[in-house]
Design a protein around this motif. Structure first.
Motif, PDB file in Angstrom:
ATOM      1  N   TYR A 146      41.274  -2.357  41.614  1.00 16.53           N
ATOM      2  CA  TYR A 146      40.147  -1.899  40.908  1.00 16.53           C
ATOM      3  C   TYR A 146      39.326  -0.657  41.611  1.00 16.53           C
ATOM      4  O   TYR A 146      39.204  -0.899  43.063  1.00 16.53           O
ATOM      5  N   LEU A 147      39.441   0.368  41.011  1.00 16.98           N
ATOM      6  CA  LEU A 147      38.843   1.783  41.622  1.00 16.98           C
ATOM      7  C   LEU A 147      37.289   2.126  41.432  1.00 16.98           C
ATOM      8  O   LEU A 147      37.063   2.109  40.127  1.00 16.98           O
ATOM      9  N   ILE A 148      36.357   1.338  42.312  1.00 16.19           N
ATOM     10  CA  ILE A 148      35.253   1.612  41.787  1.00 16.19           C
ATOM     11  C   ILE A 148      34.644   2.618  42.575  1.00 16.19           C
ATOM     12  O   ILE A 148      34.353   2.750  43.807  1.00 16.19           O
ATOM     13  N   TYR A 149      33.968   3.563  41.592  1.00 18.85           N
ATOM     14  CA  TYR A 149      33.724   4.803  42.367  1.00 18.85           C
ATOM     15  C   TYR A 149      32.029   5.255  41.830  1.00 18.85           C
ATOM     16  O   TYR A 149      31.936   5.284  40.658  1.00 18.85           O
ATOM     17  N   GLY A 150      31.558   5.381  43.092  1.00 14.66           N
ATOM     18  CA  GLY A 150      30.028   5.773  42.875  1.00 14.66           C
ATOM     19  C   GLY A 150      29.780   7.285  43.048  1.00 14.66           C
ATOM     20  O   GLY A 150      30.296   7.580  44.159  1.00 14.66           O
ATOM     21  N   CYS A 151      29.005   7.794  42.244  1.00 16.40           N
ATOM     22  CA  CYS A 151      28.213   9.129  42.480  1.00 16.40           C
ATOM     23  C   CYS A 151      27.202   9.162  41.598  1.00 16.40           C
ATOM     24  O   CYS A 151      26.692   8.286  40.949  1.00 16.40           O
ATOM     25  N   ARG A 152      26.480  10.236  41.946  1.00 10.28           N
ATOM     26  CA  ARG A 152      25.026  10.343  41.288  1.00 10.28           C
ATOM     27  C   ARG A 152      24.934  10.716  39.878  1.00 10.28           C
ATOM     28  O   ARG A 152      24.301  10.045  39.029  1.00 10.28           O
ATOM     29  N   THR A 153      25.611  11.849  39.506  1.00 11.55           N
ATOM     30  CA  THR A 153      25.557  12.136  38.026  1.00 11.55           C
ATOM     31  C   THR A 153      27.188  12.561  37.548  1.00 11.55           C
ATOM     32  O   THR A 153      27.890  12.510  38.410  1.00 11.55           O
ATOM     33  N   PRO A 175      33.956   3.969  37.353  1.00  7.76           N
ATOM     34  CA  PRO A 175      32.992   4.793  37.794  1.00  7.76           C
ATOM     35  C   PRO A 175      31.744   4.287  37.477  1.00  7.76           C
ATOM     36  O   PRO A 175      31.444   3.737  36.339  1.00  7.76           O
ATOM     37  N   THR A 176      30.663   4.611  38.281  1.00  6.74           N
ATOM     38  CA  THR A 176      29.305   4.149  38.168  1.00  6.74           C
ATOM     39  C   THR A 176      28.463   5.167  38.814  1.00  6.74           C
ATOM     40  O   THR A 176      28.586   5.827  39.696  1.00  6.74           O
ATOM     41  N   LEU A 177      27.365   5.611  37.684  1.00  5.85           N
ATOM     42  CA  LEU A 177      26.489   6.800  38.257  1.00  5.85           C
ATOM     43  C   LEU A 177      25.049   6.142  38.666  1.00  5.85           C
ATOM     44  O   LEU A 177      24.430   5.066  37.820  1.00  5.85           O
ATOM     45  N   SER A 178      24.427   6.960  39.556  1.00  5.31           N
ATOM     46  CA  SER A 178      23.146   6.057  40.122  1.00  5.31           C
ATOM     47  C   SER A 178      21.866   6.900  39.590  1.00  5.31           C
ATOM     48  O   SER A 178      20.895   6.372  39.554  1.00  5.31           O
ATOM     49  N   ARG A 179      22.175   8.048  39.218  1.00  2.00           N
ATOM     50  CA  ARG A 179      21.006   8.825  38.577  1.00  2.00           C
ATOM     51  C   ARG A 179      21.232   9.465  37.254  1.00  2.00           C
ATOM     52  O   ARG A 179      20.555  10.581  36.921  1.00  2.00           O
TER      53      ARG A 179
END
Length: 237
Positions: A146-153, A175-179
């Motif tokens: 699992y490559l779980i990749y967080g960034c803002r946009t 990938p997951t976006l916080s903003r």
């Protein structure tokens, strides 16, 4: 592992995003540069009179391929010293002083006998890209990854199309976006690895990126019941 200072030449530069560049460096006076996926190099940049104030370390973003070229993934830190120098001064043909490869943030064969969680933020994806391409190239057996990749946009996503089309069996790119709202996951990385690791007897976790993310992830993973020896990390910044 080389503690000798070497020189290299910038042979290509790609604008990956609005604030991130991919630099390709060919090591001088050799036809191959051997390293293990996950390792880093330390650059000596002419930004300070004291040697240790000039040194900046970056994970190698490319997989070892038998050539003398390696890739660095660099995000501009506007209030820093190192990355503004690189963005303003490095061009094709520029000379680079570095040493390496260095570091032990690498995959061992036994770690691939359980599910593997690669959790990262920002340019923390670099060592994982190197690892994943090595698994593809060498056809190394593994469990679910699992490559779980967080960034803002969305505009901050690095290697997005490449990771979506990696062609690695049992590989889950999340990938997951916080903003920003989008068709993918929204929020932070923690909820995602907790969801997918829940109920597993064993797994290995590799964490790379911002310190706050790593500190929280280490705590949460151990609270889930995993051994702290199953958690490996590389701090950025």
């Amino acid at each position: 592992m080389s503690l000798t200072w070497l020189t290299g030449t910038v042979v290509d530069i790609i604008d990956e995003t609005y604030n991130t560049k991919r630099y390709f460096i060919r090591v001088d006076a050799t036809d191959h540069f051997d390293f293990t996926a996950g390792q880093f190099v330390t650059l000596d940049l002419p930004i300070h009179e004291k040697p240790n104030k000039r040194w900046r370390s970056y994970s190698i973003a490319s997989a070892p391929d038998g050539t003398a070229v390696y890739e660095l993934l660099i995000v501009l830190v506007e209030d820093g010293l190192g990355t503004p120098y690189m963005f303003e001064n490095w061009e094709v043909g520029s000379k680079v002083t570095f040493r390496g490869p260095l570091g032990v943030f690498t995959l061992k064969e036994e770690q691939l006998q359980h599910d593997l969680f690669l959790v990262c933020t920002g340019t923390g994806i670099a060592p994982f890209r190197s690892m994943l391409h090595t698994l593809v190239r060498e056809n190394i057996p593994h469990k679910d990854i699992y490559l779980i990749y967080g960034c803002r946009t969305r505009q901050d996503l690095l290697y997005y199309e490449e990771m979506k089309n990696l062609g690695l069996e049992d590989f889950h790119y999340i990938p997951t976006l916080s903003r920003e709202e989008w068709e993918g996951k929204k929020g932070y990385v923690h909820a995602i690895y907790e969801e997918h690791a829940a109920g597993k007897a064993d797994a290995n976790f590799f964490l790379c990126g911002w310190k706050n993310m790593i500190d929280e992830a280490r705590q949460r993973i151990i609270q889930m019941g995993f051994d702290k020896k199953a958690v490996h990390f590389e701090l950025y910044g």
